[in-house]
Design an enzyme around this catalytic site. Structure first.
Site, short mmCIF file in Angstrom:
data_model
loop_
_atom_site.label_atom_id
_atom_site.label_comp_id
_atom_site.label_asym_id
_atom_site.label_seq_id
_atom_site.Cartn_x
_atom_site.Cartn_y
_atom_site.Cartn_z
N LEU A 104 51.14 99.97 8.65
CA LEU A 104 50.87 98.70 7.69
C LEU A 104 50.86 97.63 8.20
O LEU A 104 50.09 96.69 7.77
CB LEU A 104 52.19 99.11 6.82
CG LEU A 104 52.33 99.89 5.62
CD1 LEU A 104 53.37 99.89 4.75
CD2 LEU A 104 51.01 99.49 4.63
N ARG A 209 43.26 102.53 2.07
CA ARG A 209 44.24 103.37 2.63
C ARG A 209 45.14 103.98 1.71
O ARG A 209 46.09 104.87 1.96
CB ARG A 209 45.40 102.46 3.41
CG ARG A 209 44.58 101.36 4.48
CD ARG A 209 43.93 102.24 5.40
NE ARG A 209 44.43 103.19 6.34
CZ ARG A 209 45.18 102.97 7.37
NH1 ARG A 209 45.14 101.70 7.77
NH2 ARG A 209 45.70 103.93 8.14
#
Ligand SMILES: Cc1cc2nc3c(=O)[nH]c(=O)nc-3n(C[C@H](O)[C@H](O)[C@H](O)COP(=O)(O)OP(=O)(O)OC[C@H]3O[C@@H](n4cnc5c(N)ncnc54)[C@H](O)[C@@H]3O)c2cc1C
Length: 260
Positions: A104, A209
């Site tokens: 992330l 994502r």
């Protein structure tokens, strides 16, 4: 000599549960001298205000863009996405793996604050991949591997504390010892993130994502973020659809997110 890692002395790691909490978001107060008000006093209103300010388009002559939702829909449709950058949302993520934290934090339009293992040394919870948890044999092997890694980490930590406590010349601060020892810890250990991003960045991240080729833990976290973002700002995020895959996991997609 280092003490041999002892799995008996290492408690069985507790499994962390994912928590995705929306903790902050944009509030909007229109300029007092402007004879125009939005139907929204949050980020959606701010985006509309920013868009209209470019053209001083305070009149609502076009029915398609007269409402806040209609106006924002038009911005996304024509790709006027810079206006979406004015509004932001912040999440507090717990029960995520350090491996996921590393993925992330590669996304450069977000701001992060991550749990520091240099200061918080007693993190014992783990995040188990769903594909492992579903199989008893794999689960047992995974748990054993995590215990072994944690035993090795504790053993190294103890050995370093003893070594540097008795050697003044080579004395290391405690946090430096923790930093060196933590390199033995597995990526499955829990971390926490405070993560802030603007609406454009959230759309781009979720669109790329939370797709089916992405890591399952990442998808799970981002789809939970998406659900809260749809509740917060439906005019910006409700074009995303969440669908289930045969393995029970979910993916999110929007026809409007390409290379945005
Ligand atoms: C399938 C997959 C495999 C991967 N494998 C690896 C790997 O083996 N090794 C590895 O190190 N990483 C790997 N990554 C991570 C990847 O390289 C990126 O660091 C990560 O996905 C962030 O993507 P991004 O840079 O597009 O996104 P962000 O940083 O979120 O940026 C979003 C978008 O903003 C624009 N942007 C941002 N910064 C710039 C800039 N400086 N210049 C121009 N445009 C910019 C781009 O359009 C970018 O797509 C992998 C990612 C995926 C999805």
């Amino acid at each position: 000599m280092l003490a041999a890692p002892s799995r008996k002395e290492t408690p069985v790691p507790e499994v962390a549960r994912l928590s995705v909490e929306l903790v902050a978001w944009t509030e909007f107060r229109p300029p007092t001298d402007l004879p125009w008000r939005s139907q929204s006093n949050d980020g959606q209103g701010l985006i509309e205000f920013a868009g209209r300010s470019c053209y001083r388009a305070w009149e609502r002559n076009n029915p398609a863009t007269a409402t806040n939702a209609g106006y924002l829909d038009h911005l996304v449709e024509v790709g006027h996405l810079a206006a979406l950058e004015h509004a932001s949302a912040t999440f507090y993520l717990t029960g995520i793996s350090r491996a996921l934290g590393a993925e992330l934090t590669r996304h450069r339009h977000f701001s992060f604050s991550e749990l520091s293992p240099r200061y918080v040394a007693d993190v014992a919870r783990i995040v188990e991949p769903a594909a492992v948890a579903a199989d008893p044999e794999l689960h047992a092997a995974f748990t054993a591997g995590v215990e072994e890694a944690e035993a090795a980490h504790r053993s190294m930590l103890q050995a370093m504390l003893e070594r540097y406590a008795t050697s003044e010349a080579a004395g290391l601060p405690r946090k430096a010892v923790r930093q060196a020892a933590r390199t033995l810890q597995p990526g499955a250990l829990e971390t926490t993130l405070v993560m802030t991003g603007n609406y454009r960045a959230w759309r781009q991240l979720i669109g790329t994502r939370a797709a089916d080729h992405a890591d399952r833990e990442l998808r799970t976290v981002l789809i939970e973020c998406l659900r809260r973002l749809i509740g917060l700002a439906p005019a910006v995020f409700a074009d995303f659809a969440v669908t289930a895959l045969p393995d029970g996991s979910e993916v999110a997609s929007s026809l409007r997110v390409g290379d945005q």
